[in-house]
Design a protein around this motif. Structure first.
Motif, PDB file in Angstrom:
ATOM      1  N   LYS A 157       5.092  40.479  97.681  1.00 32.30           N
ATOM      2  CA  LYS A 157       5.290  40.851  96.275  1.00 32.30           C
ATOM      3  C   LYS A 157       5.215  42.370  96.096  1.00 32.30           C
ATOM      4  O   LYS A 157       5.962  42.938  95.285  1.00 32.30           O
ATOM      5  CB  LYS A 157       4.247  40.155  95.399  1.00 32.30           C
ATOM      6  N   GLN A 158       4.358  43.019  96.866  1.00 32.57           N
ATOM      7  CA  GLN A 158       4.291  44.477  96.813  1.00 32.57           C
ATOM      8  C   GLN A 158       5.651  45.089  97.132  1.00 32.57           C
ATOM      9  O   GLN A 158       6.078  46.061  96.492  1.00 32.57           O
ATOM     10  CB  GLN A 158       3.246  44.990  97.802  1.00 32.57           C
ATOM     11  N   ALA A 159       6.335  44.513  98.102  1.00 33.64           N
ATOM     12  CA  ALA A 159       7.653  45.011  98.481  1.00 33.64           C
ATOM     13  C   ALA A 159       8.719  44.633  97.459  1.00 33.64           C
ATOM     14  O   ALA A 159       9.782  45.258  97.405  1.00 33.64           O
ATOM     15  CB  ALA A 159       8.039  44.464  99.856  1.00 33.64           C
ATOM     16  N   ASN A 160       8.407  43.626  96.650  1.00 33.43           N
ATOM     17  CA  ASN A 160       9.383  43.130  95.685  1.00 33.43           C
ATOM     18  C   ASN A 160       9.304  43.841  94.343  1.00 33.43           C
ATOM     19  O   ASN A 160      10.290  44.373  93.840  1.00 33.43           O
ATOM     20  CB  ASN A 160       9.190  41.614  95.505  1.00 33.43           C
ATOM     21  N   ASP A 161       8.100  43.860  93.728  1.00 34.17           N
ATOM     22  CA  ASP A 161       7.988  44.451  92.386  1.00 34.17           C
ATOM     23  C   ASP A 161       6.633  45.106  92.121  1.00 34.17           C
ATOM     24  O   ASP A 161       6.297  45.385  90.967  1.00 34.17           O
ATOM     25  CB  ASP A 161       8.275  43.389  91.314  1.00 34.17           C
ATOM     26  N   LEU A 162       5.847  45.344  93.172  1.00 32.04           N
ATOM     27  CA  LEU A 162       4.502  45.922  93.073  1.00 32.04           C
ATOM     28  C   LEU A 162       3.528  44.987  92.377  1.00 32.04           C
ATOM     29  O   LEU A 162       2.506  44.615  92.923  1.00 32.04           O
ATOM     30  CB  LEU A 162       4.522  47.282  92.354  1.00 32.04           C
ATOM     31  N   HIS A 163       3.827  44.613  91.139  1.00 30.28           N
ATOM     32  CA  HIS A 163       3.027  43.610  90.433  1.00 30.28           C
ATOM     33  C   HIS A 163       3.811  43.148  89.222  1.00 30.28           C
ATOM     34  O   HIS A 163       4.759  43.806  88.784  1.00 30.28           O
ATOM     35  CB  HIS A 163       1.662  44.170  90.011  1.00 30.28           C
ATOM     36  N   SER A 164       3.420  41.998  88.682  1.00 28.33           N
ATOM     37  CA  SER A 164       4.065  41.494  87.475  1.00 28.33           C
ATOM     38  C   SER A 164       3.557  42.256  86.261  1.00 28.33           C
ATOM     39  O   SER A 164       2.714  43.148  86.373  1.00 28.33           O
ATOM     40  CB  SER A 164       3.808  39.986  87.325  1.00 28.33           C
ATOM     41  N   ASN A 165       4.039  41.907  85.087  1.00 30.56           N
ATOM     42  CA  ASN A 165       3.758  42.635  83.852  1.00 30.56           C
ATOM     43  C   ASN A 165       2.262  42.575  83.519  1.00 30.56           C
ATOM     44  O   ASN A 165       1.775  41.589  82.974  1.00 30.56           O
ATOM     45  CB  ASN A 165       4.588  42.026  82.719  1.00 30.56           C
TER      46      ASN A 165
END
Length: 402
Positions: A260-268
């Motif tokens: 997930k870090q590679a995808n979007d760092l974190h969600s909202n």
């Protein structure tokens, strides 16, 4: 210019549901196609108040957050799961995701290599199939009846295919609405522990119940070693917050967090903080009970207006005890996808059932959503559907008599 896309895009497919909704939104059509909660029932004021509370925390509320999600929200999630019997986890075992759909994608990303086998129900959640296909998994269907997966078939296919994972939606599934019996859930856990297979339990609808029955999540029958559990606030609070979560073995959740870090760092993280405030200061369980009562009434209306057609043998269904969907099996020779343009022309829409099958699709099936339509719309829409099926039956009888 001819673009040189990556080879993996050949496995990407457009969502049948989304494509139908585009057509439906262009005209005056009563849609039973989307899996939409009723926006008229959203707790709008409570969500406004929750965001106000988050804003009052100052500029820190707008800063980057942990990949795993806002820790106080993860603690609330653990409390809510404990009520269902899912215990023994810490906040570090929870990953908050952008909807439960991202949880499906992240798990597949870290666990599935091309050619790995995933066993699924028949039929099963369309968007999960899309994810698994995009990672080049081999998807194998397991026979199901009204009580869930047929355990003898599951056992045989575990031995035959040595699967990486079993994906299940055991409580008010999408699309069939079926509920597994406790005996089937226990037997599943016994089999997968014996054969060392992961189970991925998807539970977006389990809180929307129409009876006083209780359902034990499969994750509650595990000791945290073999079952991953995902759910979402989309069906119980509002979809736009796009907040789901997954809990399971720490090593797997840790790897998913790295992906997930590679995808979007974190969600909202602002949405996470607002959801935490909502859970602290609003009776979310009372709200869920209220929407469940409304949805039950609408389900009852749909069942009532289809009952005569059921008695006449034009269709078959099992009445759902919760969730958002009614699954219809039409007469064997009827193709629901071929009938859809006729239905839309008459003013109603549904989702054909074939795309929900990983193998051997049944063209005579369709899915109806009852949560986003009024009782008057349900009456009108079911009248259109039944009249259309009666006409198709008449046309077939005339062809036979020639």
């Amino acid at each position: 210019m001819k673009y040189a896309f990556a080879k993996r895009v050949r496995h990407l497919q457009s969502s049948v549901v989304r494509d139908i909704l585009k057509i439906v939104n262009q005209g005056d059509v009563i849609s039973f196609a989307g899996g939409l909660p009723d926006d008229g029932l959203f707790p709008t004021q409570a969500i406004k108040d929750a965001f106000t509370s988050a804003f009052e925390k100052g500029n820190k509320a707008f800063q980057y957050g942990e990949t795993e999600g806002y820790r106080p929200l993860r603690e609330v999630i653990l409390q809510r799961m404990a009520v269902k019997g899912i215990k023994g986890y810490s906040p570090d075992d929870v990953l908050v995701t952008t909807g439960s759909q991202q949880a499906i994608d992240l798990l597949a990303r870290v666990m599935i290599s091309p050619g790995d086998v995933i066993l699924t129900e028949e039929p099963t959640y369309l968007a999960a199939l899309q994810v698994f296909q995009s990672y080049e998994a081999q998807i194998v269907s397991v026979q199901c009846d009204e009580d869930g997966m047929v355990m003898s078939d599951l056992n045989e296919k575990i031995k035959q295919y040595n699967p990486k994972m079993v994906y299940v939606v055991p409580t008010f599934s999408n699309p069939s609405g079926r509920v597994w019996t406790l005996a089937r859930r226990k037997e599943l856990v016994r089999l997968i522990k014996k054969q060392h297979v992961l189970v991925f339990e998807d539970d977006p609808y389990g809180d929307i119940q129409f009876t006083n029955d209780s359902y034990t999540p499969i994750a509650a029958l595990d000791n945290g070693s073999h079952v991953l559990y995902t759910s979402t606030f989309s069906k119980t609070a509002v979809p736009a917050l796009r907040t789901g979560w997954i809990v399971g073995p720490y090593q797997i959740v840790r790897m998913m967090a790295q992906a997930k870090q590679a995808n979007d760092l974190h969600s909202n993280s602002l949405a996470h903080q607002a959801l935490y405030e909502l859970c602290q200061n609003f009776d979310l369980d009372g709200h869920i009970q209220r929407i469940s009562e409304v949805y039950r009434t609408r389900k009852d209306a749909m069942v009532y207006h289809l009952q005569q057609a059921r008695n006449d043998g034009l269709l078959h269904f099992v009445e759902p005890k919760g969730g958002m969907f009614l699954w219809l099996e039409l007469q064997e020779q009827v193709n629901a996808e071929a009938l859809l343009p006729r239905a839309v022309e008459r003013g109603m829409a549904y989702v054909p059932g074939a795309p929900f099958y990983a193998q051997d699709p049944k063209a005579n099936t369709l899915r109806l959503n009852f949560t986003h339509a009024t009782e008057d719309q349900i009456e009108t829409g079911m009248k259109i559907l039944v009249e259309m099926l009666q006409q198709v039956d008449m046309e077939r009888a005339q062809l036979k008599s020639r």
